[in-house]
Design an enzyme around this catalytic site. Structure first.
Site, PDB file in Angstrom:
ATOM      1  N   SER A  14      33.525  47.688  42.832  1.00 33.99           N
ATOM      2  CA  SER A  14      32.847  47.300  41.582  1.00 33.99           C
ATOM      3  C   SER A  14      32.079  45.994  41.707  1.00 33.99           C
ATOM      4  O   SER A  14      31.199  45.708  40.895  1.00 33.99           O
ATOM      5  CB  SER A  14      33.856  47.190  40.434  1.00 33.99           C
ATOM      6  N   SER A  15      32.398  45.187  42.733  1.00 27.35           N
ATOM      7  CA  SER A  15      31.721  43.904  42.914  1.00 27.35           C
ATOM      8  C   SER A  15      32.023  43.383  44.309  1.00 27.35           C
ATOM      9  O   SER A  15      32.792  43.978  45.065  1.00 27.35           O
ATOM     10  CB  SER A  15      32.189  42.887  41.859  1.00 27.35           C
ATOM     11  N   GLY A  16      31.406  42.254  44.647  1.00 28.17           N
ATOM     12  CA  GLY A  16      31.745  41.514  45.851  1.00 28.17           C
ATOM     13  C   GLY A  16      31.604  42.288  47.149  1.00 28.17           C
ATOM     14  O   GLY A  16      30.660  43.041  47.361  1.00 28.17           O
TER      15      GLY A  16
ATOM     16  N   SER B 214      41.803  38.294  54.691  1.00 34.59           N
ATOM     17  CA  SER B 214      41.196  37.022  54.282  1.00 34.59           C
ATOM     18  C   SER B 214      41.381  36.007  55.395  1.00 34.59           C
ATOM     19  O   SER B 214      42.321  36.093  56.199  1.00 34.59           O
ATOM     20  CB  SER B 214      41.852  36.506  52.996  1.00 34.59           C
TER      21      SER B 214
ATOM     22  N   TYR C 109      48.896  34.826  47.164  1.00 30.24           N
ATOM     23  CA  TYR C 109      47.790  35.614  47.708  1.00 30.24           C
ATOM     24  C   TYR C 109      47.868  35.657  49.230  1.00 30.24           C
ATOM     25  O   TYR C 109      47.732  36.717  49.847  1.00 30.24           O
ATOM     26  CB  TYR C 109      46.460  35.007  47.262  1.00 30.24           C
TER      27      TYR C 109
END
Length: 244
Positions: free
Chosen positions: A10-12, A125, A138
């Site tokens: 949806s994004s990024g 990440s 996270y």
């Protein structure tokens, strides 16, 4: 034509990755919780998918048909002092970032194993390369996927299935901090005021940053490059950390 299924488009990173694969001639299945018409180029197929819901995963995999490459990109962030982060939210982070990824992998392994081919790309990440403050939960959720992916790569190699990691650096344009139910301010106790000031200043003006296109290109390389290279850092900051 090869088929790639990408979560969290949806994004990024996910959105940019879907665009890049489509531009390269792939059959792209872009998934998100609530598909929005017009978000992606014509020819990209959008499917609803909640990676924390077993029925949703089963429906999406059934609708997708044979998947050559699975890209696990869906994730949520949390920025704040660990002591102020509710355990309920920590569990939610793990449900999406860790268990959601694992559930998607379990769903596609049988078909890839039967064909003795396929690629699984898990997006983590750069915090797994150099943990940063105010992101303990996270970081833990992503570190779990690093270990999981390394072990799974050995397991799947026996069946001709390759398993890869893409480790994005910091991209200020993504919605990392916004993609959470709790405002950052609510997770910063007053006692942390002196500590967080310099950290947020560094976030605002990082010496190196990652573009969304850097991550999309790294995912494409991981999905298509021959060989057994496990880790694919994405962006100049992640590359610098990996080389350190």
């Amino acid at each position: 034509m090869n088929t790639v299924l990408i979560t969290g488009t949806s994004s990024g990173y996910g959105l940019e990755t879907a665009r890049l694969f489509q531009a390269q001639g792939w059959n792209v299945i872009a998934t998100m919780r609530q598909p929005r018409p017009g978000l992606l180029p014509e020819g990209v197929r959008m499917l609803p998918l909640d990676v924390t819901d077993a029925d949703s995963i089963a429906a999406a995999i059934a609708a997708a048909g044979p998947v050559d490459v699975l890209v696990n990109n869906a994730g949520i962030g949390v920025v704040g002092a660990f002591e102020a982060t509710p355990m309920a939210h920590i569990r939610k982070v793990f449900e999406t970032n860790t268990f959601g990824t694992m559930a998607m992998v379990q769903a596609v392994i049988p078909q890839m194993r039967a064909r003795r081919s396929g690629v699984i790309v898990n997006v983590t990440s750069s915090v797994t390369l150099a943990p940063m403050p105010l992101a303990a939960a996270y970081t833990a959720s992503k570190q779990a996927i690093e270990g999981f992916t390394g072990s799974l790569a050995h397991e799947m190699a026996a069946f001709g299935v390759r398993v890869k990691l893409v480790e994005p650096g910091y991209a200020p344009t993504t919605r990392f901090a916004a993609n959470t139910d709790i405002p950052v301010a609510d997770l910063i106790p007053a006692e942390y005021a002196d500590f967080v000031g310099p950290i947020f200043a560094a976030f605002a003006n990082p010496p190196l940053t990652t573009r969304e296109s850097d991550v999309a290109e790294a995912v494409l390389r991981a999905a298509t490059a021959p060989g057994d290279q496990l880790r694919h850092p994405a962006g100049p900051d992640a590359l610098a950390l990996a080389a350190a």
